[in-house]
Design a protein around this motif. Structure first.
Motif, mmCIF file in Angstrom:
data_model
loop_
_atom_site.group_PDB
_atom_site.id
_atom_site.type_symbol
_atom_site.label_atom_id
_atom_site.label_comp_id
_atom_site.label_asym_id
_atom_site.label_seq_id
_atom_site.Cartn_x
_atom_site.Cartn_y
_atom_site.Cartn_z
ATOM 1 N N PRO A 167 0.838 -1.205 0.000
ATOM 2 C CA PRO A 167 0.000 0.000 0.000
ATOM 3 C C PRO A 167 0.870 1.251 0.000
ATOM 4 C CG PRO A 167 0.049 -0.985 2.188
ATOM 5 C CD PRO A 167 0.801 -1.914 1.285
ATOM 6 N N ALA A 168 0.288 2.354 -0.401
ATOM 7 C CA ALA A 168 0.998 3.624 -0.314
ATOM 8 C C ALA A 168 1.237 3.945 1.157
ATOM 9 C CB ALA A 168 0.185 4.721 -0.980
ATOM 10 N N ARG A 169 2.325 4.669 1.433
ATOM 11 C CA ARG A 169 2.634 5.048 2.806
ATOM 12 C C ARG A 169 1.477 5.821 3.425
ATOM 13 N NH1 ARG A 169 6.953 3.039 5.882
ATOM 14 N NH2 ARG A 169 8.672 2.533 4.468
ATOM 15 N N GLY A 170 1.124 5.450 4.643
ATOM 16 C CA GLY A 170 0.031 6.112 5.334
ATOM 17 C C GLY A 170 -1.337 5.560 4.983
ATOM 18 N N ARG A 171 -1.372 4.564 4.096
ATOM 19 C CA ARG A 171 -2.649 3.972 3.700
ATOM 20 C C ARG A 171 -2.633 2.470 3.997
ATOM 21 N NH1 ARG A 171 -3.194 6.632 -2.374
ATOM 22 N NH2 ARG A 171 -2.775 8.793 -1.753
ATOM 23 N N THR A 172 -3.825 1.898 3.959
ATOM 24 C CA THR A 172 -3.954 0.454 4.135
ATOM 25 C C THR A 172 -4.582 -0.144 2.885
ATOM 26 O OG1 THR A 172 -6.137 0.665 5.167
ATOM 27 C CG2 THR A 172 -4.214 0.681 6.631
ATOM 28 N N GLY A 173 -4.541 -1.446 2.793
ATOM 29 C CA GLY A 173 -5.167 -2.163 1.690
ATOM 30 C C GLY A 173 -5.798 -3.429 2.193
ATOM 31 N N GLY A 174 -6.141 -4.295 1.271
ATOM 32 C CA GLY A 174 -6.748 -5.542 1.691
ATOM 33 C C GLY A 174 -7.283 -6.328 0.522
ATOM 34 N N GLY A 175 -7.936 -7.419 0.853
ATOM 35 C CA GLY A 175 -8.507 -8.277 -0.178
ATOM 36 C C GLY A 175 -9.285 -9.412 0.446
ATOM 37 N N LEU A 176 -10.106 -10.041 -0.370
ATOM 38 C CA LEU A 176 -10.921 -11.178 0.053
ATOM 39 C C LEU A 176 -10.422 -12.441 -0.626
ATOM 40 C CD1 LEU A 176 -14.460 -9.540 -0.268
ATOM 41 C CD2 LEU A 176 -13.009 -9.666 1.764
ATOM 42 N N VAL A 177 -10.459 -13.531 0.120
ATOM 43 C CA VAL A 177 -10.047 -14.830 -0.402
ATOM 44 C C VAL A 177 -11.124 -15.845 -0.036
ATOM 45 C CG1 VAL A 177 -8.320 -16.654 -0.335
ATOM 46 C CG2 VAL A 177 -7.604 -14.252 -0.174
ATOM 47 N N VAL A 178 -11.545 -16.638 -1.035
ATOM 48 C CA VAL A 178 -12.505 -17.705 -0.768
ATOM 49 C C VAL A 178 -11.835 -19.031 -1.116
ATOM 50 C CG1 VAL A 178 -14.799 -18.620 -1.204
ATOM 51 C CG2 VAL A 178 -14.393 -16.152 -1.350
ATOM 52 N N PRO A 179 -11.349 -19.759 -0.123
ATOM 53 C CA PRO A 179 -10.744 -21.074 -0.405
ATOM 54 C C PRO A 179 -11.820 -22.047 -0.841
ATOM 55 C CG PRO A 179 -10.929 -20.709 1.961
ATOM 56 C CD PRO A 179 -11.356 -19.433 1.306
ATOM 57 N N ASP A 180 -11.506 -22.866 -1.829
ATOM 58 C CA ASP A 180 -12.517 -23.723 -2.426
ATOM 59 C C ASP A 180 -11.924 -25.103 -2.666
ATOM 60 O OD1 ASP A 180 -15.265 -23.650 -4.019
ATOM 61 O OD2 ASP A 180 -13.833 -24.730 -5.258
ATOM 62 N N ALA A 181 -12.727 -26.143 -2.400
ATOM 63 C CA ALA A 181 -12.258 -27.509 -2.598
ATOM 64 C C ALA A 181 -12.242 -27.911 -4.063
ATOM 65 C CB ALA A 181 -13.141 -28.476 -1.811
ATOM 66 N N GLY A 182 -12.791 -27.075 -4.938
ATOM 67 C CA GLY A 182 -12.786 -27.350 -6.365
ATOM 68 C C GLY A 182 -14.123 -27.789 -6.907
ATOM 69 N N ASP A 183 -14.957 -28.378 -6.051
ATOM 70 C CA ASP A 183 -16.273 -28.838 -6.474
ATOM 71 C C ASP A 183 -17.111 -29.046 -5.213
ATOM 72 O OD1 ASP A 183 -18.321 -29.564 -8.154
ATOM 73 O OD2 ASP A 183 -17.160 -31.040 -9.266
ATOM 74 N N TRP A 186 1.555 -0.730 6.366
ATOM 75 C CA TRP A 186 2.969 -0.536 6.712
ATOM 76 C C TRP A 186 3.137 -0.575 8.222
ATOM 77 C CZ3 TRP A 186 7.156 -0.433 3.620
ATOM 78 C CH2 TRP A 186 6.969 -0.243 2.259
ATOM 79 N N GLU A 187 4.186 -1.233 8.648
ATOM 80 C CA GLU A 187 4.575 -1.231 10.059
ATOM 81 C C GLU A 187 6.074 -0.988 10.095
ATOM 82 O OE1 GLU A 187 4.789 -4.753 13.061
ATOM 83 O OE2 GLU A 187 2.735 -3.937 13.153
ATOM 84 N N GLY A 188 6.438 0.266 10.299
ATOM 85 C CA GLY A 188 7.851 0.628 10.211
ATOM 86 C C GLY A 188 8.341 0.543 8.781
ATOM 87 N N ARG A 189 9.323 -0.315 8.527
ATOM 88 C CA ARG A 189 9.906 -0.442 7.195
ATOM 89 C C ARG A 189 9.413 -1.684 6.449
ATOM 90 N NH1 ARG A 189 14.415 2.643 6.379
ATOM 91 N NH2 ARG A 189 15.277 1.090 4.935
ATOM 92 N N ARG A 190 8.404 -2.339 6.976
ATOM 93 C CA ARG A 190 7.911 -3.539 6.317
ATOM 94 C C ARG A 190 6.393 -3.508 6.196
ATOM 95 N NH1 ARG A 190 6.492 -8.122 9.707
ATOM 96 N NH2 ARG A 190 6.161 -7.436 11.856
ATOM 97 N N VAL A 191 5.905 -4.307 5.257
ATOM 98 C CA VAL A 191 4.470 -4.434 5.033
ATOM 99 C C VAL A 191 3.966 -5.644 5.806
ATOM 100 C CG1 VAL A 191 2.672 -4.910 3.329
ATOM 101 C CG2 VAL A 191 4.514 -3.323 2.782
ATOM 102 N N VAL A 192 2.918 -5.440 6.570
ATOM 103 C CA VAL A 192 2.325 -6.491 7.392
ATOM 104 C C VAL A 192 0.977 -6.888 6.788
ATOM 105 C CG1 VAL A 192 1.390 -7.057 9.664
ATOM 106 C CG2 VAL A 192 3.480 -5.702 9.463
#
Length: 795
Positions: free
Chosen positions: A731-747, A761-767
Motif C-alpha cells: 500500500p501507499a505510505r500512510g494507507r492500508t489495503g486488503g482483499g478477500l479470499v474464498v478457499p474452495d475444494a474445487g467442487d 505498513w509497520e515501520g519499514r515492512r508491510v504487514v
C-alpha cells in the motif's frame, strides 16, 4: 414465389450442398406457410394512452393508480427494487425472477406529490407518478434519474396482443450499458438495438452502430450518470427494439439535451423493475431478483480448448499431448456436435471414438475434462432414441394446427423440444445421464436460440409455433427469447439430480435475463479480425452488467484464418476473462499455440501459465459473484461511476477489485495509453508505480499486455510449488489495503468462509493479517510482498 427468395434459395443450395440446401429451402417455406396460416393479420389498430388520473388505492409497498384508460400498479420491494406494471400487470409470472416476487417494503407508502401526482418514498429510491401517467425514478435526495413518459398502446381492433411504446429521458451526461451481450458496446451509443436472440448468420464483430445481431439480448439498461446509477428491466420476452440517444450538455447555457430511450415491443406486458444506487448495490439488488449466478467447478475457470468438428480420438489425443509436451496448461477440451453419430445429439460416433468413456477417464486422471456440445435440434427419424422418446412423451413443439414443427438442423430434418413445459425439461434433463456415462463433465449448448437453418427469412421456428409457457399457452413470439434460458434450466436441473455432489458446468450460446442461475455464456461465432477482438471484450463486459458474470469468447475467432499477432493478442486478453476458451475448427484451422511459430508459442505459454497462477483469484471472484452479483470483469468506472473519463473508457477493464487489464486491441501496437482510476497502481511486469487518476503510456511488447495491481491488494495465487500463496502489493505510505479470499475444494456445495485480509505498513515492512471475529491473526498461507517502491513514477 418471391424472386429474391428464389435467388437466396439457389445460392444456399450451391453453398452448403444439395441435400442440406434443399432442407433449408423447405424449412424456410414451411415456416412462411405456418405463419401465414397460424398468425392472424393485424389489421386496423386503435391507439391508446393512460388518460387522466381518476383514483388511487394505497397498498403494501405502494398501491394502484387508476387512469381513464389504464391502471398502474407500483411496488417497492424489501430489497429496494421498484416495480411498476400497466394494465394490471404484476411481477409474476416471469421467466426472469428467481422464485417468487420479493415481499413489499412495509415502510414504503403511497403519498401525494406535486401537481396532482403521487409518489412512493423508500430508503433507496422514490418513484413518482404524474397525473397523466409519467413515471419518475428519483434518488433519495429527489434528483430525477429517469423519467418514463406516459406509454402508448396500439391494439388490434379484432383482438390480439397490443404493441406498445415506452419513451424515457435520462440526464444529459448519462451513458447507457447492458441490453445483453452487444458487440457495439460496452457503452451503447446512438442507434436502434433489436431485442430478439439471433442465431448463426454472419459472425459478430464490433459495429459502428447498433445493427449487429446478438444471440443474447435482454431489455436491461444500466445507466450511469453524475447523479447516480440505475438499472431498468422491462419484463417482456417479445420481439422489440430499443432506440438510444445519448444526451448533450449545453456548455453552461442551461439548455441540456437529455438522453433518450425509446422501447418498442410487439406484445407482452408493460412492466418494469428499477434498482438505484452504486453499481455494486444495483447489481446486488438485480441478483436478488433474478437469482444468484451458478458457481462453476474450479476446473471450469482454467483453460478450455474447443474442437468444433471434433475429428476423432487421435485428434483429441494430439491436442492434449501437444499441450502436455510443451508445458501448456489445459483443463478441458470441448467436442462439438460433430463427435456424434451423423451429428445427432446424445450420441457418439463409435468409429471415431470407439472407447470414449475409457479415454475420458484417462484424460481426467491427467487433469483434463471433456465437455460435450448439446443442441436442441433432434433428428426426426424413427429409431433415433431421443426422437422416439420425445414423441412418446409429447414434448416437441407443435404448430397452430397441432402438427409437430419440423426444421433444418445439422443432422438433417429436425424437431425441437418445448422447454417452456416442465415435462419436457424433466425429460431432457434425464438425457444427460447418457453424456455423463460417456465421461463428459461439462456441457456446451449450441444453436439454442433456437436455430432452424433457412435459405431465407429468420433461421428459427415459425412465430406461430405453439408453446406451453408453463401452462399459460402462447406462441413462439413470446417463447423465442426464453427458449435457451429454459433449455439451460433443463440441463442444469437434470445434472443436479444425476450428479448431486458436483457443480454443473453449463455454457449457453443464447439466453435471457436470469440465465446466470444455470451457468455461463460463450460468444458464438466470432469474426476473426481486430474488430472481433474488440467485440469480445464488449460482450463480456455487457453481459456482466446484465448479471451474467461468467462468459467469454472463442479466442482467436471462430471463422477464417488468424494472423499470429492477432491470435496472440486475443489469447492474452482471453486469459484474463472469466471463461478462457480457445477454438479450432474446419473454418478456422488448427488454433493451438504451436501452430503459430516458436515466438507466439513462448508468449502464449506466459499467458497460459499466468492464468493457471491466478486460478485461486478467479475462484474467489466466482464465489463473490454468486454472493453479490458483481461481475468478475468490470468496466473501469465500477468503483467511481462519477468519473466521466472512466465512463467513456472501453479498451480496459477491472478484474475484480485488485487488477486492471489493458489488452492490445490494434495491430502493430507495442505501446498503449491506459487510463488509471484514482489511487496507486503497479505495473505487474515492471513493478513501477503510478498514481491515478491519470492516463499513462506503457510498453506492450508481444510478450505481454499491460496489467496493473491496485496498491494494497491481497490476491490469492498459486505459488511456485503449486500451493496457495498471497500476493500482496504494497500500500501507499500512510494507507492500508486488503482483499478477500474464498478457499474452495474445487467442487461440491460446501459454502466456504470468506477470508478477509488487511495490508499496512509497520515501520519499514508491510504487514498482512487476517481479520476474524476474534481479531487479527496470521495468514493461513505464505505471503509474498511486491511493489515496495515508495514513490510513484513521475508523469
Amino acid at each position: 414465389m418471391d424472386g429474391r427468395d428464389l435467388v437466396r434459395s439457389m445460392k444456399t443450395v450451391g453453398s452448403v450442398g444439395v441435400a442440406q440446401g434443399l432442407r433449408t429451402v423447405r424449412a424456410a417455406w414451411r415456416r412462411r406457410r405456418a405463419d401465414a396460416a397460424g398468425l392472424p393479420p393485424r389489421g386496423a389498430e386503435r391507439a391508446r394512452v393512460p388518460g387522466p388520473l381518476r383514483e388511487v388505492e394505497p397498498g403494501p409497498g405502494g398501491g394502484v393508480l387508476r387512469f381513464g384508460r389504464s391502471e398502474l400498479r407500483v411496488l417497492v420491494a424489501v430489497n429496494g427494487a421498484v416495480f411498476w406494471g400497466w394494465d394490471g400487470a404484476g411481477p409474476e409470472p416471469s421467466y426472469a425472477l428467481a422464485g417468487r416476487c420479493p415481499e413489499p417494503d412495509p415502510r414504503a407508502v403511497l403519498e401525494p406529490d406535486k401537481d396532482g401526482g403521487w409518489r412512493v418514498v423508500a430508503e433507496r429510491a422514490t418513484v413518482a407518478v404524474s397525473r397523466h401517467g409519467a413515471v419518475e425514478v428519483r434518488t433519495p435526495g429527489g434528483v430525477v434519474l429517469r423519467r418514463e413518459l406516459p406509454p402508448r398502446w396500439w391494439e388490434p381492433v379484432g383482438g390480439g396482443p397490443a404493441r406498445w411504446t415506452q419513451r424515457a429521458e435520462v440526464a444529459a451526461d448519462a451513458r447507457f450499458f447492458g441490453l445483453g451481450g452487444r458487440s457495439a458496446g460496452p457503452r451503447l451509443r446512438e442507434g436502434t438495438y433489436r431485442l430478439w436472440n439471433t442465431g448463426p448468420g454472419l459472425p459478430f464483430a464490433a459495429a459502428e452502430d447498433a445493427s449487429s445481431a446478438s444471440s443474447i439480448t435482454m431489455p436491461v439498461q444500466l445507466v450511469v450518470a453524475d447523479a447516480g446509477t440505475h438499472l431498468v428491466f422491462h419484463d417482456s420476452t417479445w420481439d422489440g427494439t430499443v432506440a438510444l440517444r445519448e444526451g448533450a450538455e449545453g456548455a453552461g447555457s442551461g439548455h441540456d439535451r437529455p438522453g433518450r430511450s425509446v422501447l418498442r415491443m410487439d406484445g407482452g406486458p408493460l412492466r418494469c423493475w428499477a434498482t438505484v444506487g452504486t453499481p455494486a448495490r444495483v447489481l446486488l439488488a438485480w441478483a436478488s431478483l433474478t437469482g444468484a449466478p451458478a458457481l462453476p467447478p474450479a476446473w471450469a475457470l482454467g483453460h478450455h480448448h474447443a474442437l468444433w468438428d471434433s475429428g476423432d480420438e487421435q485428434d483429441l489425443r494430439r491436442v492434449v499431448a501437444g499441450h502436455q509436451e510443451r508445458d501448456l496448461p489445459l483443463d478441458a477440451v470441448h467436442l462439438g456436435i460433430g463427435h456424434g453419430t451423423a451429428r445427432q445429439v446424445f450420441t457418439v460416433d463409435e468409429e471415431r471414438f470407439p472407447k470414449l468413456p475409457v479415454l475420458a477417464e484417462e484424460l481426467r486422471r491427467e487433469g483434463v475434462r471433456l465437455v460435450s456440445a448439446v443442441e436442441p435440434a433432434v433428428r426426426a427419424a424413427p429409431g433415433n432414441l431421443v426422437y422416439d422418446g420425445g414423441g412418446r412423451g409429447d414434448v416437441f413443439v407443435r404448430d397452430a394446427a397441432g402438427t409437430v414443427v419440423r426444421g433444418a438442423g445439422r443432422p438433417g430434418d429436425v424437431v425441437f423440444p418445448d422447454f417452456t413445459h416442465a415435462r419436457a425439461r424433466e425429460w431432457w434433463g434425464g438425457l444427460y445421464e447418457e453424456r455423463l456415462g460417456q465421461g463428459f463433465t461439462g456441457f456446451w449448448h449450441d444453436l439454442d436460440e433456437p436455430t432452424s437453418f433457412a435459405a431465407f427469412g429468420e433461421s428459427t421456428l415459425p412465430r406461430s409455433a405453439r408453446h406451453a409457457l408453463e401452462g399459460r399457452g402462447g406462441d413462439h413470439r413470446e417463447a423465442h427469447n426464453v427458449y435457451a434460458l429454459c433449455m439451460a434450466r433443463a440441463g442444469y436441473e437434470g445434472l443436479r439430480a444425476l450428479a448431486p455432489d458436483e457443480r454443473p458446468f453449463v455454457l449457453s450460446r443464447s439466453g435471457w435475463a436470469g440465465m446466470q442461475r444455470y451457468g455461463g455464456a460463450w460468444s458464438g461465432a466470432t469474426a476473426t479480425g481486430w474488430p472481433g477482438l474488440r467485440a469480445s471484450l464488449a460482450r463480456v463486459l455487457g453481459l456482466g452488467l446484465c448479471g451474467v458474470p461468467f462468459s467469454g469468447p472463442d479466442a482467436g475467432g471462430s471463422e477464417g484464418g488468424s494472423s499470429p499477432e492477432l491470435y496472440l493478442r486475443w489469447l492474452q486478453l482471453a486469459a484474463y476473462l472469466p471463461l478462457f476458451r480457445t477454438h479450432a475448427g474446419p473454418r478456422a484451422g488448427h488454433r493451438e499455440p504451436w501452430e503459430f511459430g516458436a515466438e507466439v508459442l513462448e508468449h502464449a505459454r506466459v499467458a497460459l501459465v499466468e492464468r493457471r497462477r491466478l486460478l485461486p483469484y478467479f475462484v474467489t471472484l466466482a464465489h463473490l459473484a454468486r454472493r453479490t452479483g458483481a461481475p468478475c470483469a468490470r468496466p473501469l468506472w465500477w468503483s467511481t461511476p462519477e468519473d466521466r473519463m472512466l465512463r467513456d473508457c472501453e479498451d480496459a477493464f477491472l478484474l475484480g477489485d485488485c487488477l486492471l487489464v489493458a489488452p492490445v486491441l490494434e495491430a502493430g501496437a507495442d505501446r498503449r495509453a491506459v487510463r488509471l482510476p484514482r489511487g496507486r497502481w503497479y505495473d505487474v511486469a515492471t513493478g513501477r508505480a503510478y498514481e491515478g487518476p491519470a492516463q499513462v503510456l506503457v510498453d506492450a511488447p508481444g510478450a505481454r499486455i499491460p496489467v496493473f495491481a491496485r496498491a494494497g491488494a491481497v490476491i490469492p495465487v498459486l505459488g511456485a510449488d503449486g500451493g496457495p500463496e498471497l500476493e500482496v502489493w504494497a500500500p501507499a505510505r500512510g494507507r492500508t489495503g486488503g482483499g478477500l479470499v474464498v478457499p474452495d475444494a474445487g467442487d461440491g456445495w460446501v459454502e466456504p468462509e470468506i477470508e478477509r485480509y488487511v495490508s499496512r505498513w509497520e515501520g519499514r515492512r508491510v504487514v498482512v493479517e487476517r481479520e476474524g471475529e476474534d481479531g487479527l491473526s496470521e495468514p493461513s498461507c505464505p505471503v509474498r510482498v511486491r511493489g515496495l517502491a515508495e514513490r510513484p513514477a513521475q508523469m
